[in-house]
Write an enzyme that holds these catalytic residues in place. Structure first.
Site, PDB file in Angstrom:
ATOM      1  N   MET A   1       0.793  -1.226   0.000  1.00 23.04           N
ATOM      2  CA  MET A   1       0.000   0.000   0.000  1.00 23.04           C
ATOM      3  C   MET A   1       0.829   1.282   0.000  1.00 23.04           C
ATOM      4  O   MET A   1       0.286   2.369  -0.197  1.00 23.04           O
ATOM      5  CB  MET A   1      -0.946   0.014   1.199  1.00 23.04           C
ATOM      6  CG  MET A   1      -0.310  -0.169   2.555  1.00 23.04           C
ATOM      7  SD  MET A   1       0.388   1.329   3.341  1.00 23.04           S
ATOM      8  CE  MET A   1      -1.082   2.280   3.615  1.00 23.04           C
ATOM      9  N   TYR A   2       2.146   1.195   0.202  1.00 24.54           N
ATOM     10  CA  TYR A   2       2.953   2.414   0.236  1.00 24.54           C
ATOM     11  C   TYR A   2       2.916   3.102  -1.132  1.00 24.54           C
ATOM     12  O   TYR A   2       3.307   2.530  -2.150  1.00 24.54           O
ATOM     13  CB  TYR A   2       4.395   2.109   0.609  1.00 24.54           C
ATOM     14  CG  TYR A   2       4.606   1.635   2.030  1.00 24.54           C
ATOM     15  CD1 TYR A   2       3.613   1.765   3.003  1.00 24.54           C
ATOM     16  CD2 TYR A   2       5.808   1.051   2.411  1.00 24.54           C
ATOM     17  CE1 TYR A   2       3.821   1.329   4.293  1.00 24.54           C
ATOM     18  CE2 TYR A   2       6.026   0.618   3.713  1.00 24.54           C
ATOM     19  CZ  TYR A   2       5.032   0.753   4.646  1.00 24.54           C
ATOM     20  OH  TYR A   2       5.228   0.315   5.931  1.00 24.54           O
ATOM     21  N   SER A   3       2.454   4.340  -1.126  1.00 20.94           N
ATOM     22  CA  SER A   3       2.350   5.144  -2.354  1.00 20.94           C
ATOM     23  C   SER A   3       1.645   4.371  -3.456  1.00 20.94           C
ATOM     24  O   SER A   3       2.048   4.380  -4.624  1.00 20.94           O
ATOM     25  CB  SER A   3       3.740   5.602  -2.819  1.00 20.94           C
ATOM     26  OG  SER A   3       4.322   6.470  -1.879  1.00 20.94           O
TER      27      SER A   3
ATOM     28  N   GLY B   1       1.456   1.281  -4.234  1.00 18.35           N
ATOM     29  CA  GLY B   1       2.234   0.266  -4.933  1.00 18.35           C
ATOM     30  C   GLY B   1       3.508   0.756  -5.576  1.00 18.35           C
ATOM     31  O   GLY B   1       4.365  -0.047  -5.980  1.00 18.35           O
TER      32      GLY B   1
END
Length: 323
Positions: free
Chosen positions: A60-62, A64
């Site tokens: 989920m960071y940025s 993907g």
């Protein structure tokens, strides 16, 4: 840089891990302070050059793009067998049913998406980002076990949950002959020490490696309390974590500054050295948006706090609401 076994496994990791939440397209996801690919690559390269072989991210960071940037950089700067890549699953990556959580469907879907974004055939450490109260833990643990047997994942880990939940998951895996978690990625720093009560003792007893995140309390332990950064102004999650204990936390941060001033070193080194002296901790996860952040972190490996300094840093802590 020294290397340690992660928990009771045979996996060898550097005593520092580079977290990748700060790498990604700023306009995507909920981290507008993140660095784009051009700015991220030199930091990832420098980390590898300094001996860091352990890199942590999450799907989920940025949205993907953190996985994409990390995967491309590591492919250019290192051989695949030289690095340990960790990522996580739980948070929704789209809208609609089956878009989040730890069901078999969600896990199998998201591991393939992470493999594609990372550009690799396997993930070294696949972690559940949170506990899923809506899915039986038996379903989750069997699905993770199947990923290991399929060769898509080498080891599994967990992050941010109650000790009883973690113990239950380990028990379910052991009872059924499934793969057990080898690591716990939890929040632990001088401003949040609730993990010392139950989680750390359990991990020590169960042979689980501990890889704490937010070692600097989202920067609050590295700068003057009222100093603002792009992250401190926009990180609503971090703000919520510290709002209710701000006055007590400020005193601890000031004590960190005092110890750092007495030693003539950056505050970040004091905060990290405190974590590194805890026998349960295997490798703190450090975030870096500058090369100097990496260099300070590596320098902290040689800082050995005295018992008097540790007492001074810890004595002002007040209990926090369990998160």
């Amino acid at each position: 840089m020294e290397y340690k076994k992660l928990g009771k496994s045979g996996l060898e990791i550097s005593e520092l891990c580079l977290g990748s939440m700060s790498f990604g397209i700023p306009e995507r996801g909920n981290t507008p302070w993140s660095l784009n690919e051009e700015k991220s690559r030199p930091i990832i390269k420098k980390a590898f050059e300094l001996g860091i072989n352990f890199f942590s991210t999450a799907n989920m960071y940025s949205d993907g793009t953190s996985e994409e940037i990390l995967g491309r950089a590591l492919k250019d700067f290192a051989r695949r067998d030289e690095v340990v890549i960790a990522t996580k699953v739980f948070v929704p990556m789209r809208k609609g049913p089956n878009a989040m959580g730890l069901s078999r469907k969600a896990i199998v879907t998201e591991v393939d998406n992470s493999l594609r974004r990372l550009g690799t055939d396997y993930i070294d450490l696949y972690q559940i980002h949170r506990w899923d109260p809506n899915t039986p833990i038996e379903e989750t643990m069997e699905a993770l076990h199947d990923l290991v047997k399929a060769g898509k994942v080498r080891y599994i880990g967990a992050s941010s949950m109650s000790a009883w939940q973690f113990a239950k998951a380990q028990h379910v895996a052991e009872r059924n002959g499934w793969t057990r978690f080898i690591s716990m990625e939890n929040r632990l720093n001088l401003l949040y020490r609730e993990e010392e009560r139950e989680m750390l003792p359990f991990c020590k007893d169960d042979g689980v490696g501990v890889t704490p995140y937010l070692p600097f309390a989202a920067g609050r332990l590295t700068r003057d309390w009222n100093e603002q950064t792009a992250r401190s102004e926009n990180d609503q999650v971090a703000k919520a974590l510290f709002t209710k204990t701000e006055e007590a936390d400020r005193k601890v941060a000031e004590r960190v500054a005092e110890v750092a001033a007495d030693r003539g070193i950056p505050r970040a080194q004091v905060a990290l050295a405190w974590l590194l002296q805890k026998e349960e901790v295997t490798a703190p996860i450090i975030g870096a948006t500058k090369i100097s952040h990496l260099e300070d972190a590596v320098s902290a490996l040689s800082v050995k706090l005295t018992s008097e300094e540790i007492k001074s840093l810890e004595e002002l802590y007040v209990p926090h609401v369990l998160v």
